[in-house]
Enzyme design. Structure first.
Site, PDB file in Angstrom:
ATOM      1  N   GLU A 134       4.844   8.286  15.258  1.00 19.99           N
ATOM      2  CA  GLU A 134       4.994   8.172  13.793  1.00 19.99           C
ATOM      3  C   GLU A 134       3.666   8.264  13.042  1.00 19.99           C
ATOM      4  OE1 GLU A 134       5.629   5.766  15.999  1.00 19.99           O
ATOM      5  OE2 GLU A 134       5.088   3.776  15.284  1.00 19.99           O
ATOM      6  N   LYS A 154      -1.787   1.808 -27.990  1.00 19.85           N
ATOM      7  CA  LYS A 154      -2.284   0.435 -28.072  1.00 19.85           C
ATOM      8  C   LYS A 154      -3.177   0.121 -26.867  1.00 19.85           C
ATOM      9  CE  LYS A 154      -0.364  -4.109 -29.029  1.00 19.85           C
ATOM     10  NZ  LYS A 154       0.874  -4.870 -29.065  1.00 19.85           N
ATOM     11  N   SER A 210      -0.166  -7.670  -7.486  1.00 20.14           N
ATOM     12  CA  SER A 210      -0.354  -6.799  -6.324  1.00 20.14           C
ATOM     13  C   SER A 210       0.919  -5.975  -6.104  1.00 20.14           C
ATOM     14  CB  SER A 210      -0.685  -7.639  -5.096  1.00 20.14           C
ATOM     15  OG  SER A 210       0.356  -8.546  -4.858  1.00 20.14           O
ATOM     16  N   SER A 211       0.900  -5.140  -5.108  1.00 24.56           N
ATOM     17  CA  SER A 211       2.064  -4.301  -4.753  1.00 24.56           C
ATOM     18  C   SER A 211       2.460  -3.309  -5.841  1.00 24.56           C
ATOM     19  CB  SER A 211       3.290  -5.152  -4.410  1.00 24.56           C
ATOM     20  OG  SER A 211       2.988  -6.046  -3.390  1.00 24.56           O
ATOM     21  N   LEU A 212       1.487  -2.793  -6.572  1.00 19.87           N
ATOM     22  CA  LEU A 212       1.816  -1.794  -7.594  1.00 19.87           C
ATOM     23  C   LEU A 212       1.768  -0.379  -7.027  1.00 19.87           C
ATOM     24  CD1 LEU A 212      -0.069  -3.059 -10.786  1.00 19.87           C
ATOM     25  CD2 LEU A 212       2.364  -3.190 -10.273  1.00 19.87           C
ATOM     26  N   GLN A 216       9.391   0.536  26.561  1.00 18.01           N
ATOM     27  CA  GLN A 216       9.373  -0.549  27.552  1.00 18.01           C
ATOM     28  C   GLN A 216      10.772  -1.157  27.697  1.00 18.01           C
ATOM     29  OE1 GLN A 216       6.160  -3.053  26.095  1.00 18.01           O
ATOM     30  NE2 GLN A 216       4.593  -1.564  26.628  1.00 18.01           N
ATOM     31  N   HIS A 259       2.689   6.004  19.724  1.00 17.82           N
ATOM     32  CA  HIS A 259       3.359   5.931  18.413  1.00 17.82           C
ATOM     33  C   HIS A 259       3.299   7.294  17.725  1.00 17.82           C
ATOM     34  CE1 HIS A 259       3.835   1.524  18.113  1.00 17.82           C
ATOM     35  NE2 HIS A 259       2.749   1.471  18.852  1.00 17.82           N
ATOM     36  N   LYS A 271       5.130  -4.761 -22.845  1.00 13.91           N
ATOM     37  CA  LYS A 271       4.054  -5.709 -23.099  1.00 13.91           C
ATOM     38  C   LYS A 271       2.729  -5.176 -22.536  1.00 13.91           C
ATOM     39  CE  LYS A 271       6.274  -8.761 -25.360  1.00 13.91           C
ATOM     40  NZ  LYS A 271       5.957  -8.909 -26.801  1.00 13.91           N
ATOM     41  N   LYS A 316      -0.213  -6.734 -23.079  1.00 17.05           N
ATOM     42  CA  LYS A 316      -1.192  -7.820 -22.978  1.00 17.05           C
ATOM     43  C   LYS A 316      -1.730  -8.017 -21.555  1.00 17.05           C
ATOM     44  CE  LYS A 316      -1.720 -10.485 -26.249  1.00 17.05           C
ATOM     45  NZ  LYS A 316      -2.300 -10.035 -27.505  1.00 17.05           N
ATOM     46  N   CYS A 321       7.002   2.897  21.805  1.00 16.57           N
ATOM     47  CA  CYS A 321       6.142   1.874  22.399  1.00 16.57           C
ATOM     48  C   CYS A 321       6.969   0.764  23.054  1.00 16.57           C
ATOM     49  CB  CYS A 321       5.163   1.337  21.359  1.00 16.57           C
ATOM     50  SG  CYS A 321       3.671   0.718  22.152  1.00 16.57           S
ATOM     51  N   LYS A 355      -1.102   0.896  -5.267  1.00 17.55           N
ATOM     52  CA  LYS A 355      -2.458   1.426  -5.450  1.00 17.55           C
ATOM     53  C   LYS A 355      -2.789   2.435  -4.352  1.00 17.55           C
ATOM     54  CE  LYS A 355      -5.113  -1.980  -5.937  1.00 17.55           C
ATOM     55  NZ  LYS A 355      -5.908  -2.516  -4.832  1.00 17.55           N
TER      56      LYS A 355
HETATM   57  N1  GLN Z   1       4.092  -5.403  23.058  1.00 17.67           N
HETATM   58  C1  GLN Z   1       3.952  -4.206  23.805  1.00 17.67           C
HETATM   59  C2  GLN Z   1       2.583  -4.071  24.441  1.00 17.67           C
HETATM   60  O1  GLN Z   1       1.645  -4.688  24.029  1.00 17.67           O
HETATM   61  C3  GLN Z   1       4.262  -3.003  22.920  1.00 17.67           C
HETATM   62  C4  GLN Z   1       3.398  -2.884  21.716  1.00 17.67           C
HETATM   63  C5  GLN Z   1       3.954  -1.967  20.663  1.00 17.67           C
HETATM   64  O2  GLN Z   1       5.147  -1.736  20.577  1.00 17.67           O
HETATM   65  N2  GLN Z   1       3.104  -1.451  19.817  1.00 17.67           N
HETATM   66  O3  GLN Z   1       2.414  -3.341  25.373  1.00 17.67           O
END
Ligand code: GLN
Length: 537
Positions: free
Chosen positions: A517, A222, A13-15, A393, A515, A186, A188, A389, A17
């Site tokens: 990101e 091969k 795993s971890s190739l 807080q 989030h 290899k 194989k 997130c 994919k």
């Molecule tokens: N633990 C926090 C919450 O549930 C923040 C969650 C997070 O950072 N994704 O509100």
């Protein structure tokens, strides 16, 4: 009618994919084809939402609030599309739905079996996402030979039988290890893995060979001979430190052309511009002009996969700005211990060479005080800070304790009886007993306040960002927070919830309840990450 490309993995795993699948997707997209990817995860969980990051890595959240495999993050980033809950299906979901149908009486009179009931359900999920698309990419999680993936492979075997030879293509990703002592590659393990696939009735058409150094022609020949594929169908997937280069590596070997040939797909010219932009992005990533040193203070730092989207969002913004990100991982629990033992002085040892601090999302109390200390340091020393997130807080807790003087301010998640629960559970969350899929999940609108860092970054009034949390800022403390210099720069209007905070007298102190990101893309870096990195510069 859509065509299907099925991607399996062998040997270990971890190739990569997921990245290989995403890269194939990009190659087809830049041929002007419309692509919809699907990840099958053979585990019994309904989704990865309740799994520990050490088990699973990051949980990627889609616009529609599905908690999905991190490979969906790769798909969204490479293909620059928004996916949904239909793009990640687990064995748990398949079984759940078959059992529910059985209870409803849909199969009345029949004995419910893996073949055909489970395999039919699997195929149904594949066809369901075909819609108007040219190609459906199906990635089968796990490694060929696993007990769990068998029904999925069997379903994919049937798919070709039903859809026709020209409409389904099998690509198998394997490892070709180089044995130093013998100075030899290899083949194989690859042969064995392909044999295992054939035993199930799947003859791969293309073999992607993950390798640490260039494969000599003899090794490729091969593999072709023993695995029963044409020589040009053995593609080398050489290790690279830049995942965004993988489509280039595949294209050099004409993988896109090969797939189109096999499936009789006609290329449309419309994707060329994207390809050029991709090349420019890779080029900028490879030739950075400056460096920034970013500290990420989290509690799963030994497993980088837990922060995949955060790392990639940094990479996208850095690519855009032509800078090299140098990331220092700080384990929040270690920081917490050190501060307890040696006092706040120790923070300087951690952060004196740092240009910016990120506190990413997280659950549970472990390491929380470490994160809060890091935020205090960023606030007091004018170091650019981005909180995500739980990062928001913690920033509210820190500010309440050290600026407002509410010494026992805390979140109800970490101190259920705190005297000052500046982060708390809403009534709607209190009633929830089930853990799976019950957080605030997916995209919510957020209204931005003008004349704030956030507004300057986004340049629009209303944004949509993805959530995954239970707790919220306690509005009882808003007035006090604002009076003392905290700016609430984004809110979810409908329920009057805090979405973004920032500080007035600080070069860049921004934290989000959502989030960001998850929405960053190589060719469209996220505005907040971009603004944060500019501040770091
Ligand atoms: N633990 C926090 C919450 O549930 C923040 C969650 C997070 O950072 N994704 O509100």
């Amino acid at each position: 009618m859509a065509k299907y490309v099925v991607i399996t993995g062998g040997v270990v795993s971890s190739l990569g994919k997921g990245i290989a699948t995403a890269s194939i997707g990009l190659l087809l997209k830049t041929q002007g084809l419309s692509v919809n990817p699907l990840k099958f995860d053979p585990y019994i969980n309904v989704d990865p939402g309740t799994m520990n990051p050490y088990q699973h890595g990051e949980v990627f959240v889609t616009e529609d609030g599905a908690e999905t495999d991190l490979d969906l993050g790769h798909y969204e980033r490479f293909l620059d599309i928004n996916l949904s809950k239909e793009n990640n299906v687990t064995a748990g979901q398949i079984y759940l739905s078959v059992i529910e149908k059985e209870r409803e009486g849909i199969f009345l009179g029949g004995t419910i079996q893996v073949v055909p009931h489970i395999t039919n359900e699997i195929k149904e999920r594949v066809r369901k996402i075909a819609n108007e698309h040219d190609v459906v990419l199906v990635e089968i999680g796990g490694t060929v030979g696993d007990i769990e993936s068998l029904p999925f492979l069997e379903a994919m075997r049937q798919l070709r039988l039903e859809e026709g030879r020209d409409n389904v293509l099998y690509i198998h990703l394997t490892l070709v290890p180089f044995i130093k002592s013998a100075n030899e590659f290899k083949t194989k393990p690859t042969q064995h893995s392909v044999n295992e696939l054939r035993r199930i009735g799947i003859q791969p058409d293309i073999i992607l060979c993950r390798t640490e150094r260039p494969l000599p022609k003899e090794a490729k020949d091969k593999i072709a001979l023993f695995c029963n594929v044409s020589k040009e169908s053995v593609i080398e997937g050489i290790d690279t430190n830049n995942i965004y280069k993988i489509p280039l590596i595949f294209k050099e070997q004409r993988l896109d052309w090969l797939i189109c040939q096999y499936l009789s797909l006609k290329r449309k010219e419309s994707g060329l511009k994207t390809w050029q932009a991709w090349l420019d992005f890779v080029n900028r990533l490879e030739n950075p002009q400056k460096e920034v040193r970013i500290a990420i203070v989290g509690k799963y730092t030994s497993l980088r996969d837990a922060y995949k989207s955060v790392i990639e969002a940094i990479n996208h913004a850095c690519g855009y700005l032509s800078i090299r990100p140098n990331i220092k991982w700080i384990e929040a629990t270690d920081l917490e211990e050190e501060v307890k033992k040696k006092g706040k002085e120790v923070l300087k040892d951690y952060f004196s060479d740092i240009t910016g601090i990120i506190v990413p999302g997280g659950f549970g109390v472990r390491g929380i005080e470490g994160k809060i200390s890091a935020i205090e340091y960023a606030r007091e020393n004018n170091i650019p800070f981005l909180g995500l997130c739980v990062g928001l807080q913690c920033a509210v807790i820190e500010f309440s304790r050290n600026v407002l003087g509410l010494k026992d301010a805390h979140s109800q998640e970490f101190a259920p009886n705190a005297k000052h629960p500046v982060i708390h559970l809403l009534e709607s969350q209190r009633e929830i007993k089930k853990k799976g899929g019950t957080m605030r999940l997916g995209a919510y609108p957020c209204l931005l306040k003008e004349d704030t860092i956030a507004f300057k970054a986004y340049q629009v009034k209303k944004i949509y960002e993805r959530h995954r949390h239970r707790y919220e800022v306690n509005n009882k403390y808003l007035e006090l927070l604002e009076k003392n210099g905290m700016v609430i720069s984004g809110i979810y209007e409908k329920e009057n919830l805090v979405e973004i905070i920032e500080l007035k007298d600080h070069p860049f102190f921004v934290a989000t309840q959502f989030h960001p990101e998850f929405k960053s893309r190589p060719l469209r870096p996220h505005p907040l990450f971009l603004a944060f990195l500019k501040a770091c510069l």
